[in-house]
Design a protein around this motif. Structure first.
Motif, PDB file in Angstrom:
ATOM      1  N   LEU A   1      89.264 -31.580 116.673  1.00 15.23           N
ATOM      2  CA  LEU A   1      87.492 -31.070 118.135  1.00 15.23           C
ATOM      3  C   LEU A   1      86.889 -32.121 118.132  1.00 15.23           C
ATOM      4  O   LEU A   1      86.747 -32.678 119.753  1.00 15.23           O
ATOM      5  CB  LEU A   1      87.306 -30.190 117.194  1.00 15.23           C
ATOM      6  CG  LEU A   1      86.190 -29.899 117.723  1.00 15.23           C
ATOM      7  CD1 LEU A   1      85.844 -28.603 118.863  1.00 15.23           C
ATOM      8  CD2 LEU A   1      84.339 -29.075 117.394  1.00 15.23           C
ATOM      9  N   TYR A   2      86.615 -33.004 117.186  1.00 12.27           N
ATOM     10  CA  TYR A   2      86.019 -34.687 117.666  1.00 12.27           C
ATOM     11  C   TYR A   2      86.877 -35.675 118.304  1.00 12.27           C
ATOM     12  O   TYR A   2      86.027 -37.344 118.151  1.00 12.27           O
ATOM     13  CB  TYR A   2      85.230 -34.960 116.568  1.00 12.27           C
ATOM     14  CG  TYR A   2      83.940 -33.637 116.458  1.00 12.27           C
ATOM     15  CD1 TYR A   2      82.719 -33.463 117.917  1.00 12.27           C
ATOM     16  CD2 TYR A   2      83.821 -32.603 115.439  1.00 12.27           C
ATOM     17  CE1 TYR A   2      81.962 -32.302 117.850  1.00 12.27           C
ATOM     18  CE2 TYR A   2      82.890 -31.803 115.638  1.00 12.27           C
ATOM     19  CZ  TYR A   2      82.023 -31.436 116.882  1.00 12.27           C
ATOM     20  OH  TYR A   2      81.405 -30.311 116.739  1.00 12.27           O
TER      21      TYR A   2
ATOM     22  N   VAL B   1      82.506 -34.875 106.341  1.00  7.79           N
ATOM     23  CA  VAL B   1      82.772 -34.550 107.536  1.00  7.79           C
ATOM     24  C   VAL B   1      81.327 -33.868 107.811  1.00  7.79           C
ATOM     25  O   VAL B   1      81.474 -33.132 106.548  1.00  7.79           O
ATOM     26  CB  VAL B   1      83.682 -34.490 108.853  1.00  7.79           C
ATOM     27  CG1 VAL B   1      82.680 -33.955 109.423  1.00  7.79           C
ATOM     28  CG2 VAL B   1      84.368 -35.756 108.370  1.00  7.79           C
TER      29      VAL B   1
ATOM     30  N   LEU C   1      88.498 -30.400 112.563  1.00  2.00           N
ATOM     31  CA  LEU C   1      87.049 -31.366 112.800  1.00  2.00           C
ATOM     32  C   LEU C   1      87.610 -32.779 113.455  1.00  2.00           C
ATOM     33  O   LEU C   1      86.714 -32.962 114.518  1.00  2.00           O
ATOM     34  CB  LEU C   1      86.248 -31.636 111.974  1.00  2.00           C
ATOM     35  CG  LEU C   1      85.016 -30.630 111.514  1.00  2.00           C
ATOM     36  CD1 LEU C   1      84.325 -31.091 109.987  1.00  2.00           C
ATOM     37  CD2 LEU C   1      84.179 -29.874 112.135  1.00  2.00           C
ATOM     38  N   THR C   2      88.978 -32.975 112.971  1.00  2.00           N
ATOM     39  CA  THR C   2      88.862 -34.718 113.909  1.00  2.00           C
ATOM     40  C   THR C   2      89.640 -33.997 114.812  1.00  2.00           C
ATOM     41  O   THR C   2      88.828 -35.185 115.700  1.00  2.00           O
ATOM     42  CB  THR C   2      89.915 -35.410 112.805  1.00  2.00           C
ATOM     43  OG1 THR C   2      89.856 -35.325 111.538  1.00  2.00           O
ATOM     44  CG2 THR C   2      90.833 -35.800 113.607  1.00  2.00           C
TER      45      THR C   2
ATOM     46  N   ARG D   1      88.392 -37.227 123.383  1.00  2.00           N
ATOM     47  CA  ARG D   1      87.660 -35.630 124.085  1.00  2.00           C
ATOM     48  C   ARG D   1      86.284 -36.608 124.194  1.00  2.00           C
ATOM     49  O   ARG D   1      84.846 -35.865 124.416  1.00  2.00           O
ATOM     50  CB  ARG D   1      87.376 -34.758 122.397  1.00  2.00           C
ATOM     51  CG  ARG D   1      87.856 -33.534 122.944  1.00  2.00           C
ATOM     52  CD  ARG D   1      87.716 -32.253 121.735  1.00  2.00           C
ATOM     53  NE  ARG D   1      88.728 -31.240 121.842  1.00  2.00           N
ATOM     54  CZ  ARG D   1      89.070 -29.802 121.812  1.00  2.00           C
ATOM     55  NH1 ARG D   1      87.851 -29.523 122.505  1.00  2.00           N
ATOM     56  NH2 ARG D   1      90.213 -29.962 122.007  1.00  2.00           N
ATOM     57  N   VAL D   2      86.502 -37.839 123.371  1.00  2.00           N
ATOM     58  CA  VAL D   2      85.263 -38.370 123.765  1.00  2.00           C
ATOM     59  C   VAL D   2      85.629 -39.623 124.528  1.00  2.00           C
ATOM     60  O   VAL D   2      86.447 -40.395 124.750  1.00  2.00           O
ATOM     61  CB  VAL D   2      84.142 -39.509 122.442  1.00  2.00           C
ATOM     62  CG1 VAL D   2      84.134 -38.099 121.891  1.00  2.00           C
ATOM     63  CG2 VAL D   2      85.347 -40.338 122.176  1.00  2.00           C
TER      64      VAL D   2
ATOM     65  N   SER E   1      85.684 -44.282 121.599  1.00  3.08           N
ATOM     66  CA  SER E   1      86.823 -44.025 120.546  1.00  3.08           C
ATOM     67  C   SER E   1      85.447 -44.542 118.978  1.00  3.08           C
ATOM     68  O   SER E   1      84.880 -46.000 119.581  1.00  3.08           O
ATOM     69  CB  SER E   1      87.865 -44.656 120.097  1.00  3.08           C
ATOM     70  OG  SER E   1      88.680 -44.682 118.699  1.00  3.08           O
TER      71      SER E   1
END
Length: 371
Positions: free
Chosen positions: A317-318, A348, A314-315, A322-323, A326
């Motif tokens: 993935l997100y 999470v 998950l880390t 990717r954003v 931060s």
């Protein structure tokens, strides 16, 4: 009371016809001698009851005799009018029939019992639907209901949870069961009980062959066995977790069905409770991810490793790449018993695990008690 027993005998004979005295005695939990005395009492009261000797004999009523519901007690009348939500009847196309039947029963009740029955119907409502049940499936339950009543074998095309491909089964149906807002087809497949969610039935075809049910076995018995298998907590992976005391109600509501017992206070901590949960496979421990840092896995090591693996995925993935910005990382205070341990606790939020009835075995047959 003797009057209630006499009425029960009459109603059983009306429904079944000729019944052996031994069976009546077992049903009513009295001796056969008492049954014969009751038959004499009914005959003296003008009820056309008779006894027939021989191995195929029993006790019966002359054809054409019928009684009404005037023998109901006040509590029995009330029990008939504890209304369940009509969603189950509507799904089978029986909602209008239910309303009509209740009106007829109300009209046939003795006048002294009607107010109590009417008040009960207005003050008590049983709703079997789950909260936030989501959109309803387009399964034609009326057609499936008719197919089950045909007493013939069925060929079904079924999709197991998490799978795209359909699998075919020829089954001997016992009936349909509504459980917590979901409908299930209960049937034998190769003489073994199986459970199929109706919202994953892609096709149902009625065959010419008669259904081959096991002798003397009824729907309620099969359902009891399957339900116990689904809820069995004696096998599987046992996982010890800590949960925050203030989140106890929420966690219990969502995951309480997996608890092996009530949570207990964690030694040396007022904030944390300890509880053991059971999952069918270690991978299912990800079910706890949805509670974030309010639930932390203590043991076994493979469960913590699985949690750490999913958190790492998950880390990735997100992650930051990717954003656009931060996010500020947050750290939760570790419970006393986890101080110094490596990461791997539930930190999470993640999707809830599907109902255990949704699992599919790796064998050619669908698993017992699963769909």
């Amino acid at each position: 009371m003797k009057f209630d027993r006499l009425l029960s005998i009459v109603l059983l004979l009306q429904h079944r016809g000729l019944i052996p005295a031994k069976e009546l005695a077992e049903r009513l939990e009295v001796s056969q001698r008492t049954i014969y005395r009751d038959v004499e009492a009914l005959s003296s009261a003008g009820v056309p009851v008779y006894a027939e000797r021989g191995k195929d004999g029993g006790i019966g009523l002359l054809p054409g005799f019928r009684t009404d519901v005037t023998g109901l007690t006040t509590d029995e009348a009330r029990a008939l009018f504890v209304l369940a939500s009509q969603s189950a009847h509507a799904a089978l196309g029986l909602d209008h029939a239910l309303g009509s039947a209740l009106r007829k029963v109300m009209a046939a009740l003795p006048a002294p019992h009607r107010p109590a029955a009417e008040l009960t119907s207005r003050r008590i409502l049983v709703d079997p639907e789950r909260w936030h049940a989501g959109p309803r499936s387009d399964t034609d339950l009326e057609a499936l209901y008719a197919a089950v009543l045909s007493d013939r074998r069925l060929h079904i095309r079924y999709r197991h949870s998490g799978r795209r491909a359909l699998r075919g089964y020829t089954v001997d149906p016992y009936g349909l069961v509504a459980k917590a807002g979901a409908w299930y087809l209960v049937a034998d497949h190769r003489s073994r009980p199986r459970l199929f969610r109706t919202d994953r039935l892609a096709q149902v075809r009625v065959l010419e062959a008669a259904a081959h049910r096991r002798p003397g076995v009824e729907l309620a018995q099969v359902w009891h066995i399957l339900r116990r298998e689904v809820e069995d907590r004696t096998t599987g992976v046992r996982v010890t977790v800590l949960l925050r005391r203030e989140r106890l109600d929420m966690v219990t509501r969502i995951a309480g069905s997996y608890f092996t017992g009530p949570p207990v206070a964690e030694a040396g901590s007022e904030e944390w409770l300890r509880v053991e949960v059971v999952y069918p496979v270690v991978e299912a421990v990800r079910h706890l991810l949805q509670f974030g840092t309010d639930v932390q896995v203590v043991e076994p090591a493979e469960a913590r490793t699985e949690m750490a693996r999913v958190v790492t995925e998950l880390t990735g993935l997100y992650g930051v790449s990717r954003v656009s910005t931060s996010p500020t990382p947050l750290r939760a205070a570790s419970p006393p018993s986890l101080a110094g341990r490596s990461a791997g606790a539930a930190q999470v939020a993640g999707p809830a695990m599907s109902h255990p009835c949704d699992r599919e075995s790796s064998s050619a047959d669908p698993p017992r008690g699963t769909g």
